[in-house]
Design a protein around this motif. Structure first.
Motif, PDB file in Angstrom:
ATOM      1  N   MET A   1       0.983  -1.385  -0.032  1.00 55.05           N
ATOM      2  CA  MET A   1      -0.050  -0.091   0.028  1.00 55.05           C
ATOM      3  C   MET A   1       0.909   1.267  -0.134  1.00 55.05           C
ATOM      4  N   ASN A   2       0.572   2.036  -0.764  1.00 58.05           N
ATOM      5  CA  ASN A   2       1.257   3.566  -0.890  1.00 58.05           C
ATOM      6  C   ASN A   2       1.070   4.528   0.102  1.00 58.05           C
ATOM      7  N   PRO A   3       2.092   4.862   0.994  1.00 59.60           N
ATOM      8  CA  PRO A   3       1.736   5.757   1.891  1.00 59.60           C
ATOM      9  C   PRO A   3       1.158   7.280   1.769  1.00 59.60           C
ATOM     10  N   ALA A   4       1.765   7.554   0.524  1.00 62.39           N
ATOM     11  CA  ALA A   4       0.877   8.770  -0.019  1.00 62.39           C
ATOM     12  C   ALA A   4      -0.578   8.677  -0.058  1.00 62.39           C
ATOM     13  N   GLY A   5      -1.053   7.684  -0.240  1.00 61.48           N
ATOM     14  CA  GLY A   5      -2.650   7.442  -0.384  1.00 61.48           C
ATOM     15  C   GLY A   5      -3.343   6.916   0.674  1.00 61.48           C
ATOM     16  N   SER A   6      -2.511   6.651   1.996  1.00 63.39           N
ATOM     17  CA  SER A   6      -3.354   6.317   2.972  1.00 63.39           C
ATOM     18  C   SER A   6      -2.564   6.728   4.338  1.00 63.39           C
ATOM     19  N   ALA A   7      -3.298   7.196   5.394  1.00 64.90           N
ATOM     20  CA  ALA A   7      -2.658   7.425   6.695  1.00 64.90           C
ATOM     21  C   ALA A   7      -2.128   6.158   7.433  1.00 64.90           C
ATOM     22  N   GLY A   8      -2.528   4.998   7.258  1.00 66.26           N
ATOM     23  CA  GLY A   8      -2.452   3.870   7.741  1.00 66.26           C
ATOM     24  C   GLY A   8      -1.221   2.971   7.097  1.00 66.26           C
ATOM     25  N   ALA A   9      -0.591   3.606   5.978  1.00 65.78           N
ATOM     26  CA  ALA A   9       0.404   2.759   5.504  1.00 65.78           C
ATOM     27  C   ALA A   9       1.679   2.959   5.644  1.00 65.78           C
ATOM     28  N   VAL A  10       2.631   1.737   5.857  1.00 65.48           N
ATOM     29  CA  VAL A  10       3.952   1.786   6.292  1.00 65.48           C
ATOM     30  C   VAL A  10       4.918   1.588   5.351  1.00 65.48           C
ATOM     31  N   PRO A  11       5.881   2.462   4.807  1.00 68.39           N
ATOM     32  CA  PRO A  11       6.667   2.101   4.023  1.00 68.39           C
ATOM     33  C   PRO A  11       7.860   1.034   4.635  1.00 68.39           C
ATOM     34  N   ALA A  12       8.267   0.389   3.805  1.00 61.51           N
ATOM     35  CA  ALA A  12       9.284  -0.586   4.424  1.00 61.51           C
ATOM     36  C   ALA A  12      10.476   0.036   4.596  1.00 61.51           C
ATOM     37  N   ASN A 290       8.809  17.897  19.168  1.00 66.16           N
ATOM     38  CA  ASN A 290       8.693  17.375  17.734  1.00 66.16           C
ATOM     39  C   ASN A 290       7.782  18.064  16.964  1.00 66.16           C
ATOM     40  N   TYR A 291       8.124  18.930  16.086  1.00 66.96           N
ATOM     41  CA  TYR A 291       7.068  19.532  15.545  1.00 66.96           C
ATOM     42  C   TYR A 291       7.813  19.885  14.050  1.00 66.96           C
ATOM     43  N   GLY A 292       7.814  21.151  13.756  1.00 59.88           N
ATOM     44  CA  GLY A 292       8.241  21.618  12.499  1.00 59.88           C
ATOM     45  C   GLY A 292       7.869  20.883  11.210  1.00 59.88           C
ATOM     46  N   ILE A 293       6.559  20.698  11.080  1.00 54.13           N
ATOM     47  CA  ILE A 293       6.000  19.656  10.104  1.00 54.13           C
ATOM     48  C   ILE A 293       6.055  20.056   8.795  1.00 54.13           C
ATOM     49  N   HIS A 294       6.670  19.300   7.966  1.00 56.09           N
ATOM     50  CA  HIS A 294       6.807  19.668   6.404  1.00 56.09           C
ATOM     51  C   HIS A 294       6.201  18.319   5.638  1.00 56.09           C
ATOM     52  N   TYR A 295       6.141  18.600   4.359  1.00 58.08           N
ATOM     53  CA  TYR A 295       5.597  17.685   3.522  1.00 58.08           C
ATOM     54  C   TYR A 295       6.344  17.886   2.285  1.00 58.08           C
ATOM     55  N   ALA A 296       6.797  16.673   1.646  1.00 59.62           N
ATOM     56  CA  ALA A 296       7.689  16.639   0.425  1.00 59.62           C
ATOM     57  C   ALA A 296       6.632  16.969  -0.843  1.00 59.62           C
ATOM     58  N   ARG A 297       6.948  17.958  -1.751  1.00 62.07           N
ATOM     59  CA  ARG A 297       5.943  18.273  -2.895  1.00 62.07           C
ATOM     60  C   ARG A 297       5.956  17.259  -4.068  1.00 62.07           C
ATOM     61  N   ARG A 298       7.153  16.283  -3.777  1.00 63.11           N
ATOM     62  CA  ARG A 298       7.313  15.026  -4.732  1.00 63.11           C
ATOM     63  C   ARG A 298       7.911  14.066  -4.171  1.00 63.11           C
ATOM     64  N   PRO A 299       7.813  12.816  -4.236  1.00 63.02           N
ATOM     65  CA  PRO A 299       8.626  11.865  -3.684  1.00 63.02           C
ATOM     66  C   PRO A 299       9.982  12.069  -3.913  1.00 63.02           C
ATOM     67  N   LEU A 300      11.126  11.743  -2.962  1.00 61.81           N
ATOM     68  CA  LEU A 300      12.548  11.849  -3.079  1.00 61.81           C
ATOM     69  C   LEU A 300      13.159  11.065  -2.108  1.00 61.81           C
ATOM     70  N   SER A 301      14.774  11.146  -2.535  1.00 61.93           N
ATOM     71  CA  SER A 301      15.592  10.343  -1.499  1.00 61.93           C
ATOM     72  C   SER A 301      16.150  11.568  -0.819  1.00 61.93           C
ATOM     73  N   PHE A 302      15.867  11.336   0.436  1.00 63.97           N
ATOM     74  CA  PHE A 302      16.491  12.354   1.504  1.00 63.97           C
ATOM     75  C   PHE A 302      17.172  11.814   2.636  1.00 63.97           C
ATOM     76  N   HIS A 303      18.375  12.197   2.541  1.00 64.37           N
ATOM     77  CA  HIS A 303      19.468  11.632   3.536  1.00 64.37           C
ATOM     78  C   HIS A 303      19.258  10.069   3.798  1.00 64.37           C
ATOM     79  N   GLY A 304      19.277   9.519   2.448  1.00 64.05           N
ATOM     80  CA  GLY A 304      19.297   8.012   2.500  1.00 64.05           C
ATOM     81  C   GLY A 304      17.857   7.319   2.761  1.00 64.05           C
ATOM     82  N   VAL A 305      16.850   8.188   2.686  1.00 66.14           N
ATOM     83  CA  VAL A 305      15.434   7.458   2.997  1.00 66.14           C
ATOM     84  C   VAL A 305      14.654   8.022   2.084  1.00 66.14           C
ATOM     85  N   TRP A 306      13.736   7.324   1.367  1.00 64.29           N
ATOM     86  CA  TRP A 306      12.931   7.450   0.162  1.00 64.29           C
ATOM     87  C   TRP A 306      11.619   8.029   1.171  1.00 64.29           C
ATOM     88  N   ILE A 307      11.334   9.471   0.696  1.00 66.96           N
ATOM     89  CA  ILE A 307      10.532  10.090   1.393  1.00 66.96           C
ATOM     90  C   ILE A 307       9.066   9.846   0.501  1.00 66.96           C
TER      91      ILE A 307
END
Length: 412
Positions: A1-12, A290-307
């Motif tokens: 399941m794609n985490p961009a499409g569901s709040a409950g999806a967990v990327p591996a 814990n705050y400063g919440i951001h959202y990637a405008r598009r999927p990307l690799s960021f410091h070794g993690v696929w966001i």
């Protein structure tokens, strides 16, 4: 399941670290260690079924905070995937204000806020803080004991911010109670958000009817011409951002000061400024962990993690402080340079100096009135409120020689 499409999806990438658990409040450093073991960006659960990436590396945090091309503060794509009864939605849902805006909208909102707050002169703010402290000390001072969280820090901010925005003291408890429940992210958070909304709407209605010498009126009359709705959401954000974190800043600082008798003596004697304790909290025990919440405008690799897009990326100011302390224990830190509690980049805190003034004046005034404050419970046995966002004591009971402020409320 794609985490961009569901709040409950967990990327591996890894099992999520549950920041909503009671254990996080008890020992946040253990949770930060687990997140850091995943890399510069960890994977966490902010509430049951609500997942987020968490940045626990300073370099990664700065890269994120300074890059407005890749990262957005607009949560609406994520929000569309979340149930309306989510306990943390009150802290994360989109509103047309400075916190959730990008680009020109953010610049416009920030300008109005900075200009309005600049009209609060330091001497006037100092007097408002002293007045609020005196009101509260007059309530519990004659008793010789108090809980500095529920009877001082939180109602103090209610009185100060309620006054700054233009409502009478009788309304301050409404602000304090609703803010506390919203930020904890409990099952009562949704109702607290409703109550807080009512408070703000009534405030705006009162100022639309009759202006005053207050922040709300100045926002309504700003030359950039914010609509009443825009002012409503600016006030909604500013009150929230000012009240609870500042209350926690004061309570955390007081617990550090009073928990160390030698430290307390240097402060009450004047040989060491209260600002030192406040900066220590910002550096090592920041109230908005814990705050400063951001959202990637598009999927990307960021410091070794696929966001993935439309998944929250949270900056863990608490983790950054913890690992900075571990890596440089014993080193000298000049001023605020060693922490990111004020955030950074375009969304850095615009009212830092006013917040520092409130915190330091509140502590100084309280310890002037009650110079022999004595904690009932050792600091290492104090308990902390659960919740993914804050570092906040549940209580801080103290004893002292009973005293009542003089009638004039003035003390040099």
């Amino acid at each position: 399941m794609n985490p961009a499409g569901s709040a409950g999806a967990v990327p591996a990438i890894s099992a999520p670290v549950r920041l909503w658990e009671d254990g996080f409040a008890v020992d946040p450093h253990a949770y930060y260690e687990i997140l850091r073991s995943q890399g510069p960006v960890g994977w966490a659960e902010l509430a049951p079924g609500i997942f987020a990436y968490v940045v626990v590396d300073r370099r990664a945090a700065l890269d994120l905070l300074h890059d407005t091309e890749i990262w957005s503060h607009d949560p609406r794509p994520w929000e569309a995937t979340v149930s309306e009864d989510s306990p943390i939605l009150g802290m994360m849902r989109w509103r047309p204000n400075i916190l959730f805006a990008d680009g020109q909208a953010h610049i416009r909102y920030r300008r109005t806020l900075v200009d309005a707050v600049s009209l609060v002169e330091p001497h006037d703010l100092r007097e408002r803080v002293h007045r609020a402290v005196d009101i509260l000390v007059s309530r519990f001072g004659p008793r010789g004991s108090a809980d500095l969280v529920s009877e001082f820090c939180r109602p103090l901010m209610g009185l100060i911010f309620n006054n700054l925005f233009g409502l009478p003291d009788s309304e301050s408890d409404r602000l304090t109670d609703s803010m506390a429940q919203m930020i904890e992210g409990t099952e009562r958070a949704a109702q607290a958000e409703v109550e807080y909304g009512k408070y703000v709407l009534e405030l705006i209605a009162a100022k639309l009817t009759e202006r005053g010498d207050d922040l709300t009126s100045w926002l309504l009359d700003h030359p950039l011409g914010l609509t009443p709705e825009e002012v409503t959401w600016q006030v909604f954000m500013t009150l929230g951002a000012g009240h609870e974190p500042t209350a926690n800043l004061v309570s955390n600082a007081l617990s550090r000061i009073l928990g160390n008798p030698a430290y307390y003596t240097t402060l009450t004697s004047g040989s060491r400024p209260v600002m030192d304790a406040v900066v220590e909290v910002l550096r090592y025990e920041t109230p908005l962990a814990n705050y400063g919440i951001h959202y990637a405008r598009r999927p990307l690799s960021f410091h070794g993690v696929w966001i993935q897009a439309a998944v929250p990326v949270v900056v863990s100011y608490g983790a950054l402080a913890y690992f900075a302390e571990k890596e440089s224990r014993g080193a000298h830190h000049p001023g605020d340079a060693s922490h990111l509690s004020w955030s950074a980049g375009a969304h850095a805190c615009p009212v830092k100096q006013h917040t520092l003034l409130i915190a330091t004046e509140a502590i100084e005034r309280l310890t002037q009135w009650l110079p022999d404050l004595d904690p009932v419970i050792p600091r290492e046995r104090l308990t902390w409120r659960p919740g993914p966002f804050h570092r906040s004591l549940t209580q801080f009971p103290v004893r002292f020689t009973a005293r009542t402020p003089d009638q004039s409320g003035e003390r040099e």
